[in-house]
Write an enzyme that holds these catalytic residues in place. Structure first.
Site: not given
Ligand code: MN
Ligand code: MN
Length: 416
Positions: A119, A122, A124, A128, A167, A189, A300, A302, A307, A346
């Site tokens: 890959r 590059h 961004h 990541e 990276h 991407e 529960h 968040h 998520e 959820h």
């Protein structure tokens, strides 16, 4: 449908309980019959036209639990519905806000590299995070202080490359497939900063001046982007090590998640990986969850982040409560992405006969959740009773410790 199988399905539906529609779907498919949009004595057969495979994968959409109500947005996106970009040596497909409109906070990429394939170098704007799903790879990164990082990763390992740092990823002898997660749903991407494209769009005289070499040194630069391309498998990590005068990065960009001891729960295992343990991972937190057949990730929510989920094995279902009269149930298989907006309640239930393994991904430095049971156990029981009309003996059983994954009986082994 012959009357006998019709009667069986109706009987299964009438029996009630968590698995009736799943059981009815499985029974119908086993008899060569399509599943029907019927549950708990409601609904009717679907004479068609219909996509039976899609119906079979989504029994809780075909015949929703009667508790479902309202119009929550779609919370499921299979990577199999994303465009796949095929290159020499690999492929990549993404699930972003363009494919999956609710997923504003995070995006994901599923990428495959054959042995040796690269890959391209590059960078961004987004952070990541990655999980190696299969095989092995070598990753490189250099930070803003000129400190380098070069490491090999295998199945179960994570990496994290902070915003803007350059990276690369190169498959080793086994080839690899990995999942990338970015902390912005509008990531693409296809619009990262590629070294080949930058070099192609700067005057050669400027390149010559910058690197203090003659212009003809750049005669063979690629004219088009490389993105994913074939290359020989690199040598040992030791042979690829570059001594850096500034030293290595202070916090490694790789974390060996499977070396971590999981939290053992009544119905499975949980590994929480946030910046407490994976220090470099400053703005993405993860939980790797394993749920036994019949068991359930407890009710529960968040408090601090949406998520983003990725399903790795097994069959699961999730009902999301979006406040007011809004509650919807979705089914998930390996390769599916799920999503829960911040603070929506959820659960995730294993509805198959093998373990469910999936990732819960969050933005921010810390994993946080609030457990319904724990909340109700830590306030005066009289207060709970006034709201829910529950017996003291029931309230008394609520655990004061978070359960995370609750034990349960697998489908087909239901008592009665
Ligand atoms: Mn990247
Ligand atoms: Mn959750």
């Amino acid at each position: 449908m012959d009357p006998l199988s019709r009667r069986r399905i109706l009987a299964a539906s009438a029996a009630g309980g968590a698995f009736t529609t799943i059981a009815a779907t499985t029974a119908a498919l086993a008899q060569g019959q399509p599943p029907q949009p019927m549950r708990d004595g409601r609904g009717a057969t679907d004479p068609g036209p219909r996509n039976v495979a899609a119906d079979a994968d989504n029994p809780d959409l075909l015949a929703p639990p009667l508790t479902d109500v309202g119009d929550l947005p779609n919370l499921k996106w299979p990577f199999g519905l994303s465009h796949n970009r095929l290159q020499a040596g690999g492929w990549a497909r993404q699930t972003t806000v363009r494919e999956f409109p609710v997923s504003k906070a995070m995006a994901g990429v599923d990428m495959r590299l054959e042995a040796g394939a690269i890959r391209e170098l590059h960078w961004h704007k987004e952070n990541e995070w990655s999980l190696m799903l299969d095989g092995n790879a070598r990753v490189t990164c250099v930070d803003e202080n000129g400190r380098n990082f070069i490491a090999d990763v295998k199945k179960g390992d994570l990496w994290y490359f902070p915003s803007g740092l350059p990276h690369s990823i190169q498959a080793l002898d086994q080839g690899c497939e990995f999942l990338l997660v970015f902390d912005d749903g509008s990531f693409s991407e296809d619009s990262t900063f590629l070294i080949s494209q930058w070099m192609a769009h700067v005057p050669k005289s400027v390149l010559a001046k910058n690197f203090a070499v003659p212009e003809d040194a750049f005669a063979k630069l690629p004219e088009k982007q490389l993105y994913i391309f074939k290359a020989p498998v690199p040598g040992s990590l030791a042979s690829d090590t570059i001594q850096d005068p500034a030293g290595p990065v202070p916090n490694p960009f790789v974390f060996r998640m499977m070396d971590m001891q999981p939290v053992k729960c009544p119905g499975g295992n949980v590994r929480i990986v946030d910046s407490k343990v994976f220090k470099a991972s400053a703005n993405i937190a993860a939980a790797y969850i394993e749920i036994d057949p019949g068991a359930m990730r407890e009710l529960h929510w968040h408090p601090l982040s949406d998520e983003w989920q990725y399903y790795i094995s097994g069959k699961a279902r999730m009902t999301v409560f979006g406040s007011g009269e809004n509650s919807r149930t979705f089914d998930y298989q390996p390769g599916d992405v799920g999503y829960v907006p911040q603070t929506m309640g959820h659960y995730i239930e294993n509805i198959g006969d093998e373990p469910v393994q999936y990732l819960e991904m969050f933005t921010g430095p810390r994993y946080t959740d609030v457990s319904l049971q724990q909340w109700l156990a830590l306030i005066p029981p009289e207060l709970v009773k006034e709201h829910l009309n529950l017996a003291d003996s029931v309230i008394g059983k609520f655990p004061k410790e978070k359960q995370l994954v609750i034990a349960g009986t697998p489908p087909g082994k239901q008592p009665g």
